[in-house]
Design an enzyme around this catalytic site. Structure first.
Site, PDB file in Angstrom:
ATOM      1  N   CYS A   2      44.214  -3.408  43.326  1.00  0.00           N
ATOM      2  CA  CYS A   2      45.164  -2.771  44.241  1.00  0.00           C
ATOM      3  C   CYS A   2      45.101  -3.378  45.636  1.00  0.00           C
ATOM      4  O   CYS A   2      44.062  -3.854  46.076  1.00  0.00           O
ATOM      5  CB  CYS A   2      44.858  -1.289  44.358  1.00  0.00           C
ATOM      6  SG  CYS A   2      44.849  -0.428  42.798  1.00  0.00           S
ATOM      7  N   ARG A  27      46.262 -10.837  43.944  1.00  0.00           N
ATOM      8  CA  ARG A  27      45.111 -10.022  43.561  1.00  0.00           C
ATOM      9  C   ARG A  27      45.281  -9.402  42.183  1.00  0.00           C
ATOM     10  O   ARG A  27      44.319  -8.884  41.621  1.00  0.00           O
ATOM     11  CB  ARG A  27      44.915  -8.894  44.585  1.00  0.00           C
ATOM     12  CG  ARG A  27      44.469  -9.387  45.933  1.00  0.00           C
ATOM     13  CD  ARG A  27      44.605  -8.293  46.956  1.00  0.00           C
ATOM     14  NE  ARG A  27      43.713  -7.191  46.716  1.00  0.00           N
ATOM     15  CZ  ARG A  27      42.563  -7.002  47.352  1.00  0.00           C
ATOM     16  NH1 ARG A  27      42.184  -7.858  48.262  1.00  0.00           N
ATOM     17  NH2 ARG A  27      41.813  -5.963  47.088  1.00  0.00           N
ATOM     18  N   TRP A  74      47.047  -1.636  40.578  1.00  0.00           N
ATOM     19  CA  TRP A  74      46.475  -2.173  39.333  1.00  0.00           C
ATOM     20  C   TRP A  74      45.958  -0.950  38.593  1.00  0.00           C
ATOM     21  O   TRP A  74      45.001  -0.315  39.026  1.00  0.00           O
ATOM     22  CB  TRP A  74      45.353  -3.135  39.695  1.00  0.00           C
ATOM     23  CG  TRP A  74      44.791  -3.918  38.551  1.00  0.00           C
ATOM     24  CD1 TRP A  74      45.335  -5.016  37.969  1.00  0.00           C
ATOM     25  CD2 TRP A  74      43.537  -3.692  37.894  1.00  0.00           C
ATOM     26  NE1 TRP A  74      44.499  -5.487  36.987  1.00  0.00           N
ATOM     27  CE2 TRP A  74      43.395  -4.685  36.913  1.00  0.00           C
ATOM     28  CE3 TRP A  74      42.526  -2.737  38.031  1.00  0.00           C
ATOM     29  CZ2 TRP A  74      42.293  -4.759  36.079  1.00  0.00           C
ATOM     30  CZ3 TRP A  74      41.430  -2.819  37.199  1.00  0.00           C
ATOM     31  CH2 TRP A  74      41.322  -3.818  36.231  1.00  0.00           C
ATOM     32  N   ASN A  99      43.198   2.471  47.449  1.00  0.00           N
ATOM     33  CA  ASN A  99      42.478   1.552  46.552  1.00  0.00           C
ATOM     34  C   ASN A  99      41.152   2.202  46.173  1.00  0.00           C
ATOM     35  O   ASN A  99      40.550   2.885  47.002  1.00  0.00           O
ATOM     36  CB  ASN A  99      42.133   0.237  47.261  1.00  0.00           C
ATOM     37  CG  ASN A  99      43.353  -0.633  47.483  1.00  0.00           C
ATOM     38  OD1 ASN A  99      44.445  -0.291  47.074  1.00  0.00           O
ATOM     39  ND2 ASN A  99      43.146  -1.749  48.150  1.00  0.00           N
ATOM     40  N   GLY A 100      40.672   1.936  44.961  1.00  0.00           N
ATOM     41  CA  GLY A 100      39.367   2.464  44.565  1.00  0.00           C
ATOM     42  C   GLY A 100      39.516   3.549  43.510  1.00  0.00           C
ATOM     43  O   GLY A 100      40.592   3.727  42.924  1.00  0.00           O
ATOM     44  N   GLU A 482      32.506 -21.126  30.766  1.00  0.00           N
ATOM     45  CA  GLU A 482      33.523 -21.089  31.823  1.00  0.00           C
ATOM     46  C   GLU A 482      34.855 -21.648  31.301  1.00  0.00           C
ATOM     47  O   GLU A 482      35.920 -21.110  31.587  1.00  0.00           O
ATOM     48  CB  GLU A 482      33.008 -21.871  33.041  1.00  0.00           C
ATOM     49  CG  GLU A 482      33.965 -21.999  34.199  1.00  0.00           C
ATOM     50  CD  GLU A 482      34.436 -20.682  34.805  1.00  0.00           C
ATOM     51  OE1 GLU A 482      33.898 -19.617  34.465  1.00  0.00           O
ATOM     52  OE2 GLU A 482      35.379 -20.721  35.602  1.00  0.00           O
ATOM     53  N   LYS A 486      38.298 -19.516  31.202  1.00  0.00           N
ATOM     54  CA  LYS A 486      39.546 -19.987  31.835  1.00  0.00           C
ATOM     55  C   LYS A 486      40.683 -19.969  30.823  1.00  0.00           C
ATOM     56  O   LYS A 486      41.780 -19.518  31.120  1.00  0.00           O
ATOM     57  CB  LYS A 486      39.409 -21.412  32.388  1.00  0.00           C
ATOM     58  CG  LYS A 486      38.583 -21.600  33.617  1.00  0.00           C
ATOM     59  CD  LYS A 486      39.195 -21.094  34.895  1.00  0.00           C
ATOM     60  CE  LYS A 486      38.766 -19.678  35.165  1.00  0.00           C
ATOM     61  NZ  LYS A 486      37.578 -19.492  35.968  1.00  0.00           N
ATOM     62  N   GLU A 489      41.698 -16.346  29.966  1.00  0.00           N
ATOM     63  CA  GLU A 489      42.308 -15.654  31.112  1.00  0.00           C
ATOM     64  C   GLU A 489      43.780 -15.993  31.293  1.00  0.00           C
ATOM     65  O   GLU A 489      44.588 -15.110  31.542  1.00  0.00           O
ATOM     66  CB  GLU A 489      41.608 -16.084  32.408  1.00  0.00           C
ATOM     67  CG  GLU A 489      40.369 -15.332  32.749  1.00  0.00           C
ATOM     68  CD  GLU A 489      39.826 -15.813  34.079  1.00  0.00           C
ATOM     69  OE1 GLU A 489      39.748 -14.986  34.984  1.00  0.00           O
ATOM     70  OE2 GLU A 489      39.501 -17.006  34.221  1.00  0.00           O
ATOM     71  N   HIS A 505      24.180 -20.882  13.044  1.00  0.00           N
ATOM     72  CA  HIS A 505      23.621 -19.534  12.908  1.00  0.00           C
ATOM     73  C   HIS A 505      24.726 -18.476  12.851  1.00  0.00           C
ATOM     74  O   HIS A 505      24.465 -17.301  13.092  1.00  0.00           O
ATOM     75  CB  HIS A 505      22.657 -19.251  14.061  1.00  0.00           C
ATOM     76  CG  HIS A 505      21.505 -20.204  14.087  1.00  0.00           C
ATOM     77  ND1 HIS A 505      20.528 -20.237  13.113  1.00  0.00           N
ATOM     78  CD2 HIS A 505      21.201 -21.211  14.949  1.00  0.00           C
ATOM     79  CE1 HIS A 505      19.662 -21.193  13.382  1.00  0.00           C
ATOM     80  NE2 HIS A 505      20.053 -21.805  14.487  1.00  0.00           N
ATOM     81  N   LYS A 604      42.210 -10.243  41.171  1.00  0.00           N
ATOM     82  CA  LYS A 604      41.426 -11.271  41.855  1.00  0.00           C
ATOM     83  C   LYS A 604      40.120 -10.704  42.389  1.00  0.00           C
ATOM     84  O   LYS A 604      39.087 -11.328  42.329  1.00  0.00           O
ATOM     85  CB  LYS A 604      42.262 -11.845  43.009  1.00  0.00           C
ATOM     86  CG  LYS A 604      41.601 -12.986  43.738  1.00  0.00           C
ATOM     87  CD  LYS A 604      41.479 -14.203  42.856  1.00  0.00           C
ATOM     88  CE  LYS A 604      40.744 -15.343  43.515  1.00  0.00           C
ATOM     89  NZ  LYS A 604      40.246 -16.288  42.501  1.00  0.00           N
TER      90      LYS A 604
END
Ligand code: F6R
Length: 609
Positions: A2, A27, A74, A99-100, A482, A486, A489, A505, A604
Site C-alpha cells: 500500500c 510498490r 494491496w 498502510n499496515g 535467485e 526472478k 515472479e 535425491h 516492492k
C-alpha cells in the site's frame, strides 16, 4: 504494498495526488482511491486495477479541492474491490487512508458495531476511521481525537486523515509503517515513500515510530510517542536523476539491469582503495571486524539469497561460521546466540516488516552488534541498526529486484574481505588480489550485458513452458535460487532451484522433455561434478540450458542450448553470472506478455507480516 499520499496547498491538489499515486505504482497494488476535502465536504473516487482507471474517473467527474488524501491498496483484509479500496469514511466528512495491519480489528469492529457503526468494507482500516469519529463525539479537537483513537490500535500503521471542519489541516501518524512529510512553499505533503512527492518537493522530514503530525499549509507540527513536540531534521533528496523516469527503456526492470555497472561502481566507491578494503566504510567504530567470531545473517526473498552467497564468502575467506535465516522464521523462534556474533540484516527497502522485527528481537539478545546492508539511507532499518553499509543502488522501481541484489552482493563481499583481513585470515597479497578483481566488476557486468540479444533469443523457447528447474553448486546454488525466483515472479512460470548434487535425491523424477533445466556452470572447482549432474538430466531427455564460460568446454548439442558467459575470477562469479538469469527472466516475461514491473500479487516494499 500500500502507498499513501496526502497534500494541503493553495492550489487544487487532485493532480498532485494522482501523480503521487502513479509514482507509487511500482510498490504493487490492486486498487486506488483519492478523497478531496473542499467546501462541500469530503468526496472520493475509487477504482479497482491501475491508477489510470482512477484518473479516468477524475476525467469524467472532476473533484477539486485544496486538501486531499490518496492511496494505492494491496489487499490484505478483504478482496481488491472498490468497496475495500481506500479512502474509508465515517460519515461524510471524515476520511482516512492507511498502510499496515490492525491486529485487533475484529474486537474493535464488534465493539463499534454495538455502538451503531455500520461497516461498508471488509477492511481493518474502517475500524480506525470509526474510532476517530467516536472520539470526535467527546473531543472536539480533530488532532486530539486522532491521538486518542490511536491508543486503541494494536499492529502496524501509517495513516493520513482529513476532516471537513474549520481548521484546514491533515493529521497523519506512523507506528511500524514508514511515513515522510514533504515540505513545500506554502504547501505541505505526506507520503509513505518520498518518491511519491518528488514532483512537488525535494525536502523531507522522516517521521519516527509513534509520531503524530499535524500538517497545515504553513507548517508541520510533530508530536513524538510521548506527545512532546519535536523538531526533526529536513533532508534534501539527492538523486541526480529522477528514478521514476524510464528513459529509453520499455520497463524499469530492464533500466535497472542496465544500471548495474554504474551502481556497483557507486557501491565500491570510497569502500576499497587500490589494494584493500577501507574499514572506515562501516563508520567510526569498526572494531567489530576484529572481535567477530560468528555471523548470523537475516533477510527475506532476494536479500536472503544474497545472504546465502555471503555465507560461502565469509566461511571461505574469514574462516568464521556463518548462518543465514529468513526473517519471518527468526523472529518467532527461540535463538541461542554464540559469543561475539555479528547480527547482519540485508534489505533493499529497509522497511520489510519481518526483517525489522528480527532486528528488534536481536537487539534484546546478546549479539556483538548489528550491521544493516541496505539501499535506503532514510529507512527504519538503517535508523535502528548500530552500523550500516549502504548499497548505493539508487531507487529501484521494478518489483523484481536486480541492481539492489548485485549491490548487496558487492557490499557483502566488501564485508567478508574486511572481516577476513581484520581477523588475520587473509594475507595482504590475497586481499590485494581480491580487491583488484573487485575493481573490474563494473566492466565485467558491462560485458555480461552484451549477451542480452543471445539471451532474448533463448527466452523465446520458454513461451509455452509451465515449469523450470534451476541447478547450481557452491555459491552458484543461491544464484540458481535467485534465477528461479526472478522467473516465477515476473513470468509466472513455476520454477525451483536445487543444489545440483540433490538432483538424484528426488527432483530427477520431474525431468522429462518438457522440463527446461537451467544451469550456470562457470569454470570453477565444481565444474566436473556439475557436468556429471547435467549428464543425468540429458540421459532422461531433459532440455538443458547451460550458461558456461569458454573454458568449461561445453557447446550446443542435442538437447543442450549453450550460452557463453564471461570468464571471471571465481569470487566474482555470483555477482556477474546472475545477470544472464535476470535477462532471461525479463525476456521470458516480455514474451509471455506479463506486467514486468508490477507482477500480480507482489509488492516492492513488504511492510506487513
Ligand atoms: C524479489 C524481491 C523480494 C525482496 C523481499 C525483501 O525480487 O525483491 O524477494 O527481496 O521482499 O525485501 P527487502 O530487500 O526490501 O527487505
Amino acid at each position: 504494498m500500500c502507498g499513501i499520499v496526502g497534500a494541503i496547498a493553495q492550489r487544487n491538489v487532485a493532480k498532485i495526488l494522482l501523480e503521487g499515486l502513479s509514482r507509487l505504482e511500482y510498490r504493487g497494488y490492486d486498487s486506488s482511491g483519492v478523497a478531496i476535502n473542499n467546501e462541500v465536504g469530503v468526496r472520493a473516487h475509487r477504482a479497482v486495477g491501475k491508477v489510470q482507471a482512477l484518473k479516468d474517473k477524475f476525467e469524467a467527474t472532476p473533484l477539486d479541492g485544496k486538501i486531499g488524501i490518496a492511496h494505492t491498496r494491496w489487499a490484505t483484509h478483504g478482496k481488491p474491490t472498490e468497496n475495500n479500496a481506500h479512502p474509508h469514511f465515517s460519515g461524510d466528512d471524515l476520511a482516512i487512508v492507511h498502510n499496515g495491519i490492525i491486529e485487533n480489528h475484529d474486537k474493535l469492529r464488534n465493539q463499534l458495531k454495538t455502538q451503531g457503526y455500520v461497516f461498508k468494507s471488509e477492511t481493518d482500516t474502517e475500524v480506525i476511521v470509526h474510532l476517530i469519529h467516536q472520539e470526535l463525539q467527546s473531543e472536539p479537537d480533530f488532532l486530539q481525537a486522532v491521538k486518542n483513537a490511536l491508543k486503541y490500535l494494536e499492529g502496524a500503521f501509517a495513516i493520513a486523515v482529513t476532516l471537513n471542519d474549520q481548521n484546514h489541516r491533515l493529521v497523519a501518524a506512523r507506528k511500524g509503517s514508514p511515513l515522510v512529510v514533504g515540505i513545500g512553499i506554502e504547501e505541505n505533503f505526506v507520503a509513505s515513500d518520498q518518491l511519491a512527492l518528488l514532483h512537488v518537493t525535494d525536502q523531507f522530514v522522516f517521521l519516527e515510530e509513534g509520531d503524530v503530525v499535524e500538517v497545515t499549509r504553513d507548517g508541520v507540527t510533530i508530536f513524538d510517542s510521548q506527545d512532546v513536540i519535536q523538531e526533526r531534521p529536513v533532508h534534501v533528496f539527492n538523486h541526480n536523476v529522477d528514478a521514476t523516469d524510464k528513459g529509453e527503456f520499455r520497463h524499469y526492470m530492464m533500466k535497472e539491469i542496465y544500471e548495474q555497472p554504474k551502481v556497483i561502481a557507486a557501491c565500491l566507491e570510497g569502500r576499497i582503495s587500490e589494494n584493500k578494503v577501507l574499514t572506515d566504510c562501516f563508520g567510526a567504530d569498526s572494531s567489530f571486524l576484529k572481535n567477530v567470531e560468528n555471523v548470523h545473517i537475516v533477510a527475506c526473498g532476494t536479500s536472503y539469497h544474497a545472504g546465502m552467497v555471503a555465507k560461502y564468502w565469509i566461511e571461505d575467506l574469514a574462516n568464521l561460521p556463518c548462518t543465514v535465516e529468513v526473517a519471518s522464521e527468526y523472529r518467532y523462534r527461540k535463538v541461542a546466540v554464540p559469543k561475539n556474533t555479528l547480527f547482519l540484516t540485508l534489505s533493499q527497502s529497509g522497511e520489510t516488516a519481518d526483517t525489522l522485527a528480527a532486528l528488534r528481537k536481536a537487539k534484546e539478545l546478546d549479539y556483538l552488534t548489528s550491521l544493516a546492508i541496505c539501499n535506503v539511507p532514510s529507512s527504519t532499518l538503517v535508523r535502528e541498526s548500530a552500523l550500516t553499509l549502504l548499497t548505493n543502488a539508487g531507487a529501484e522501481i521494478g518489483v523484481a529486484s536486480t541492481k539492489a541484489f548485485t549491490t548487496q552482493l558487492t557490499a557483502l563481499l566488501i564485508t567478508a574481505i574486511a572481516i577476513a583481513s581484520e581477523k588475520g585470515a587473509l594475507s595482504a597479497i590475497k586481499e590485494a588480489e581480491l580487491v583488484n578483481s573487485m575493481h573490474s566488476l563494473p566492466a565485467h557486468i558491462d560485458e555480461a550485458l552484451k549477451q542480452d540479444v543471445a539471451i532474448k533469443k533463448v527466452s523465446e523457447r520458454f513461451a509455452n513452458k509451465h515449469n523450470a528447474l534451476f541447478l547450481g553448486r557452491g555459491p552458484m546454488f543461491p544464484i540458481a535460487l535467485e534465477g528461479a525466483l526472478k522467473l516465477k515472479e515476473i513470468s509466472y512460470i513455476h520454477a525451483e532451484a536445487y543444489p545440483a548434487g540433490e538432483l538424484k535425491h528426488g527432483p530427477l523424477a520431474l525431468v522429462d522433455e518438457d522440463m527446461p533445466i537451467i544451469s550456470i556452470v562457470p569454470h570453477n572447482s565444481m565444474l566436473d561434478k556439475l557436468k556429471s549432474n547435467l549428464q543425468e538430466v540429458a540421459a532422461r531427455g531433459g532440455e538443458l540450458y547451460v550458461f558456461a564460460d569458454k573454458d568449461a568446454e561445453l557447446q550446443n548439442a542435442e538437447g543442450v542450448i549453450f550460452t557463453e558467459v564471461l570468464k571471471v575470477d571465481e569470487i566474482l562469479e555470483p555477482i556477474v553470472h546472475v545477470v544472464p538469469l535476470q535477462l532471461l527472466s525479463y525476456h521470458v516475461a516480455v514474451v509471455k506478455g506479463t506486467d514486468v514491473d508490477q507482477p500480480r500479487n507482489l509488492a516492492k516494499s513488504v511492510t506487513v507480516e
